[in-house]
Design an enzyme around this catalytic site. Structure first.
Site, short mmCIF file in Angstrom:
data_model
loop_
_atom_site.label_atom_id
_atom_site.label_comp_id
_atom_site.label_asym_id
_atom_site.label_seq_id
_atom_site.Cartn_x
_atom_site.Cartn_y
_atom_site.Cartn_z
NE ARG A 23 43.94 56.07 43.91
CZ ARG A 23 42.67 55.94 43.56
NH1 ARG A 23 41.80 55.50 44.43
NH2 ARG A 23 42.27 56.28 42.37
NE ARG A 36 39.20 62.62 51.15
CZ ARG A 36 37.90 62.57 51.43
NH1 ARG A 36 37.49 62.67 52.67
NH2 ARG A 36 37.04 62.43 50.44
O1 1CP Z 1 43.20 53.62 40.59
C1 1CP Z 1 43.46 53.67 39.37
O2 1CP Z 1 42.92 52.94 38.52
C2 1CP Z 1 44.52 54.65 38.93
C3 1CP Z 1 44.06 55.73 38.02
C4 1CP Z 1 43.09 56.68 38.65
C5 1CP Z 1 41.70 56.76 38.47
C6 1CP Z 1 40.83 55.86 37.63
C7 1CP Z 1 43.48 57.73 39.52
C8 1CP Z 1 44.88 58.00 39.90
N1 1CP Z 1 42.35 58.46 39.83
C9 1CP Z 1 41.23 57.89 39.21
C10 1CP Z 1 39.83 58.40 39.28
C11 1CP Z 1 39.35 58.41 40.67
N2 1CP Z 1 39.77 59.33 41.59
C12 1CP Z 1 38.49 57.51 41.30
C13 1CP Z 1 37.86 56.27 40.66
C14 1CP Z 1 36.48 56.56 40.23
C15 1CP Z 1 35.78 55.35 39.60
O3 1CP Z 1 35.90 55.13 38.41
O4 1CP Z 1 35.09 54.65 40.34
C16 1CP Z 1 38.35 57.92 42.62
C17 1CP Z 1 37.48 57.33 43.69
C18 1CP Z 1 39.20 59.07 42.80
C19 1CP Z 1 39.47 59.84 44.04
C20 1CP Z 1 40.80 59.63 44.63
N3 1CP Z 1 42.00 59.89 43.96
C21 1CP Z 1 41.11 59.24 45.95
C22 1CP Z 1 40.12 58.92 47.03
C23 1CP Z 1 39.54 60.22 47.45
C24 1CP Z 1 39.38 60.42 48.90
O5 1CP Z 1 38.20 60.37 49.30
O6 1CP Z 1 40.33 60.70 49.66
C25 1CP Z 1 42.52 59.27 46.09
C26 1CP Z 1 43.33 58.97 47.32
C27 1CP Z 1 43.05 59.69 44.82
C28 1CP Z 1 44.48 59.93 44.54
C29 1CP Z 1 45.03 59.37 43.30
N4 1CP Z 1 44.33 58.98 42.18
C30 1CP Z 1 45.19 58.50 41.24
C31 1CP Z 1 46.51 58.60 41.76
C32 1CP Z 1 47.76 58.15 41.03
C33 1CP Z 1 46.41 59.20 43.03
C34 1CP Z 1 47.49 59.69 43.97
C35 1CP Z 1 48.70 58.98 44.12
C36 1CP Z 1 48.67 57.59 44.77
O7 1CP Z 1 48.79 57.52 46.01
O8 1CP Z 1 48.62 56.58 44.04
#
Ligand code: 1CP
Length: 342
Positions: A23, A36
């Site tokens: 992240r 964003r």
């Molecule tokens: O964090 C982990 O466990 C990694 C696997 C994973 C999961 C479970 C990713 C990879 N996305 C998700 C689902 C997800 N996506 C959730 C969790 C929901 C839950 O179960 O509670 C959430 C909150 C998101 C949204 C999300 N994805 C955000 C925040 C959104 C915002 O408001 O800006 C972000 C920054 C991401 C990007 C993301 N998700 C995953 C990866 C590998 C990445 C991008 C690359 C990185 O920087 O790691």
């Protein structure tokens, strides 16, 4: 000269571990929040190649990490199979549920995913042009079990109860869903590699809730199948697997799945990881993300402990899970300086 991340993934023990952070493009960074806002919402950001590439590059410019991870989300792939996906502000993802055999059969054919996902491949193409020569580009997908937990419950959950229930009461439907995700993941990752991803990572964030034979059947087996298919297509492609909170399931995970590197969460000590997992090859991890919030001497001490514990073998420094929005960007700098010995 080969990139440091690729050298570690090939099994080389380096004097200083290469470093990136789960992240790393995220809400703790003011420049991420600004982009964003420009995109409008999170999904619009994921599907806008210029802006998704921009947020991927932001932590590289600010910190000089050794790897960039494609900005996207594990839930884009199930969305490309048909179910509607949206994000509730302040709550997280919501998805139309897939819980019956008819619903699994109604998912789009695997070849159709590219209609939705082509902007993601464009993001990868932009990044492979724009990243500094020494920075490795990592593509990713969710592992089938973790993706299935969201498709079945329609949202995140603490115990993955709905997915466990379907697994235990309607094994045929559950297995058909896992198989469909597995096949789609191979196609999705293949397009990322063709577009320029140099490494791919499988995130199995909820692997820890699979126990005993379930862990073998639904964490190990689908991961092994995806890795075998990817290696058949791209023999030199390094693959990182992250069976988060697998505990004793980490032991032998690389051998059983063919992963080149196993990412370790911070529920285990680095000394345990070195003894039980790094003996089979490269590991990644495992500083507790809380240190990015609290900083100070504890951060320095624990970061050094991770470096020291893994010094005897191939290691990529990372957190044990994603950095959180409350983190202080200065603490990330302190972590990097500590690891690089500055
Ligand atoms: O964090 C982990 O466990 C990694 C696997 C994973 C999961 C479970 C990713 C990879 N996305 C998700 C689902 C997800 N996506 C959730 C969790 C929901 C839950 O179960 O509670 C959430 C909150 C998101 C949204 C999300 N994805 C955000 C925040 C959104 C915002 O408001 O800006 C972000 C920054 C991401 C990007 C993301 N998700 C995953 C990866 C590998 C990445 C991008 C690359 C990185 O920087 O790691």
């Amino acid at each position: 000269m080969t990139k440091t991340i690729l050298r570690a993934l090939a099994g080389e023990t380096l004097p200083t571990p290469p470093i990136w952070m789960m992240r790393q493009a995220g809400r703790y960074l003011p420049e991420y929040r600004a982009t964003r806002a420009q995109a409008g919402d999170f999904l619009s950001l994921c599907y806008n190649p210029e802006l998704a590439a921009e947020v991927t590059l932001q932590p590289i410019r600010r910190y000089g990490f050794d790897a960039a991870i494609l900005f996207a989300d594990i839930l884009l792939l199930p969305q490309a199979l048909g179910p509607k996906l949206w994000f509730e502000t302040g709550e997280g993802p919501r998805m139309e549920t897939t819980v019956t055999m008819d619903q699994v059969r109604a998912l789009k054919p695997v070849e159709a995913i590219h209609d939705t996902l082509s902007p993601v491949y464009e993001t990868v193409r932009i990044l492979s042009r724009e990243l500094p020569a020494e920075t490795t580009l990592i593509g990713f997908a969710g592992a089938p079990w973790t993706v299935a937990t969201y498709m079945i419950a329609g949202r995140g959950s603490k115990d993955q109860g709905a997915a466990h229930a379907l697994k235990n009461t309607d094994r045929a439907t559950f297995s058909a869903l896992i198989d469909r995700i597995t096949d789609a993941t191979v196609e999705y990752l293949s397009e990322q590699v063709k577009a320029g991803a140099e490494v791919v990572k499988l995130f199995d964030s909820w692997a820890g809730s699979l126990k005993g034979a379930d862990f073998e059947d639904f964490a190990v087996a689908p991961t092994a199948k995806i890795i075998a298919a990817m290696k058949a297509r791209f023999p030199d492609l390094p693959i990182i697997a992250f069976p988060r909170e697998a505990g004793s399931g980490y032991i032998g995970f690389a051998r059983k799945t063919g992963a080149d590197c196993v990412a370790l969460d911070n529920s285990i000590t680095p000394e345990w990881g070195a003894e039980n997992v790094q003996k089979d090859g490269c590991v990644q991890g495992n500083l507790a993300p809380e240190h990015m919030v609290t900083g100070g001497d504890a951060l320095v001490r624990e970061a050094r402990r991770v470096v020291d514990a893994f010094r005897g073998g191939p290691h990529i420094f990372n957190l044990g899970h994603g950095i959180t929005p409350e983190a202080d960007p200065e603490n990330v700098k302190l972590m990097i300086d500590t690891v690089r010995g500055a």
